[in-house]
Design a protein around this motif. Structure first.
Motif, PDB file in Angstrom:
ATOM      1  N   MET A  83      -1.915  19.906  -3.519  1.00  0.00           N
ATOM      2  CA  MET A  83      -2.544  18.644  -3.169  1.00  0.00           C
ATOM      3  C   MET A  83      -1.782  17.465  -4.618  1.00  0.00           C
ATOM      4  N   ALA A  84      -1.673  16.527  -3.929  1.00  0.00           N
ATOM      5  CA  ALA A  84      -0.834  15.442  -4.991  1.00  0.00           C
ATOM      6  C   ALA A  84      -1.162  13.996  -4.794  1.00  0.00           C
ATOM      7  N   ARG A  85      -1.084  13.234  -5.760  1.00  0.00           N
ATOM      8  CA  ARG A  85      -1.300  11.578  -5.328  1.00  0.00           C
ATOM      9  C   ARG A  85       0.268  11.210  -5.508  1.00  0.00           C
ATOM     10  N   GLY A  86       0.531  10.269  -4.781  1.00  0.00           N
ATOM     11  CA  GLY A  86       1.873   9.522  -4.974  1.00  0.00           C
ATOM     12  C   GLY A  86       1.853   8.225  -4.003  1.00  0.00           C
ATOM     13  N   VAL A  87       3.245   7.813  -3.875  1.00  0.00           N
ATOM     14  CA  VAL A  87       3.469   6.579  -3.181  1.00  0.00           C
ATOM     15  C   VAL A  87       4.359   7.037  -1.939  1.00  0.00           C
ATOM     16  N   ASN A  88       4.093   6.619  -0.572  1.00  0.00           N
ATOM     17  CA  ASN A  88       5.127   6.586   0.429  1.00  0.00           C
ATOM     18  C   ASN A  88       5.718   5.353   0.371  1.00  0.00           C
ATOM     19  N   VAL A  89       6.914   5.218   0.585  1.00  0.00           N
ATOM     20  CA  VAL A  89       7.877   4.278   0.527  1.00  0.00           C
ATOM     21  C   VAL A  89       8.384   4.389   1.696  1.00  0.00           C
ATOM     22  N   ALA A 106       0.021   3.834  -1.529  1.00  0.00           N
ATOM     23  CA  ALA A 106      -0.646   4.926  -2.139  1.00  0.00           C
ATOM     24  C   ALA A 106      -1.262   5.921  -1.200  1.00  0.00           C
ATOM     25  N   VAL A 107      -0.817   7.032  -1.573  1.00  0.00           N
ATOM     26  CA  VAL A 107      -1.380   8.256  -0.581  1.00  0.00           C
ATOM     27  C   VAL A 107      -1.835   9.515  -1.284  1.00  0.00           C
ATOM     28  N   THR A 108      -2.535  10.278  -0.879  1.00  0.00           N
ATOM     29  CA  THR A 108      -2.718  11.625  -1.147  1.00  0.00           C
ATOM     30  C   THR A 108      -1.866  12.580  -0.268  1.00  0.00           C
ATOM     31  N   VAL A 109      -1.305  13.454  -0.807  1.00  0.00           N
ATOM     32  CA  VAL A 109      -0.517  14.499  -0.130  1.00  0.00           C
ATOM     33  C   VAL A 109      -1.063  15.703  -0.266  1.00  0.00           C
TER      34      VAL A 109
END
Length: 151
Positions: A83-89, A106-109
């Motif tokens: 599990m991660a948090r990040g950014v989908n461009v 902003a997304v949770t992966v």
């Protein structure tokens, strides 16, 4: 664009597709390459068939580079899920992809469904990725998108 707009557009898309993974690979070396992982942990296989653990970035659209994950901050990387948090461009491709605008969301992966990696049967690889969008998402996308990952 000159006298060959289609050729120019294809060339620009190809250049973008090559630049994104090369830039992220050097900017954020994976733990797989630096040795900071447990040997039993499944890997995330990138567009170049390289196994990665806790990558800082990941290219989703290998063919055209129009969607990628950046600023990944992994809170968990285990034998069954990660599990991660990040950014989908994502390129909005308006009016078409070569001149579209890249927008950040902003997304949770979540990675899951580990299976034996065909390229290296001694390793497990995650085979599914889910993205959950927080404040906004690309036009036409549901709040949560699930992708099968290549093997």
């Amino acid at each position: 664009m000159g006298t060959h707009p289609t050729r120019t557009a294809v060339t620009l898309c190809a250049a973008a597709a090559l630049a994104i993974p090369l830039g992220t690979a050097s900017a954020a070396p994976s733990a797989e390459r630096t040795g900071h992982h447990h040997a039993r942990d499944p890997v995330l296989v990138d567009c170049f068939w390289s196994p990665e653990v806790r990558p800082g970035a990941f290219l989703l659209a290998c063919g055209d580079g129009n969607s990628h994950l950046v600023s990944l901050n992994w809170s968990r990387w285990g034998s069954q899920s990660a599990m991660a948090r990040g950014v989908n461009v994502v390129n909005d491709c308006k009016p078409y992809c070569a001149v579209g605008t890249f927008r950040s969301y902003a997304v949770t992966v979540r990675l899951d469904q580990p299976r034996t990696w065909e390229k290296d049967p001694d390793r497990q690889q995650f085979t599914r990725m889910s993205l959950t969008y927080h404040d906004g998402r690309p036009e036409g996308y549901p709040r949560t998108v699930t992708y099968p990952l290549w093997s």
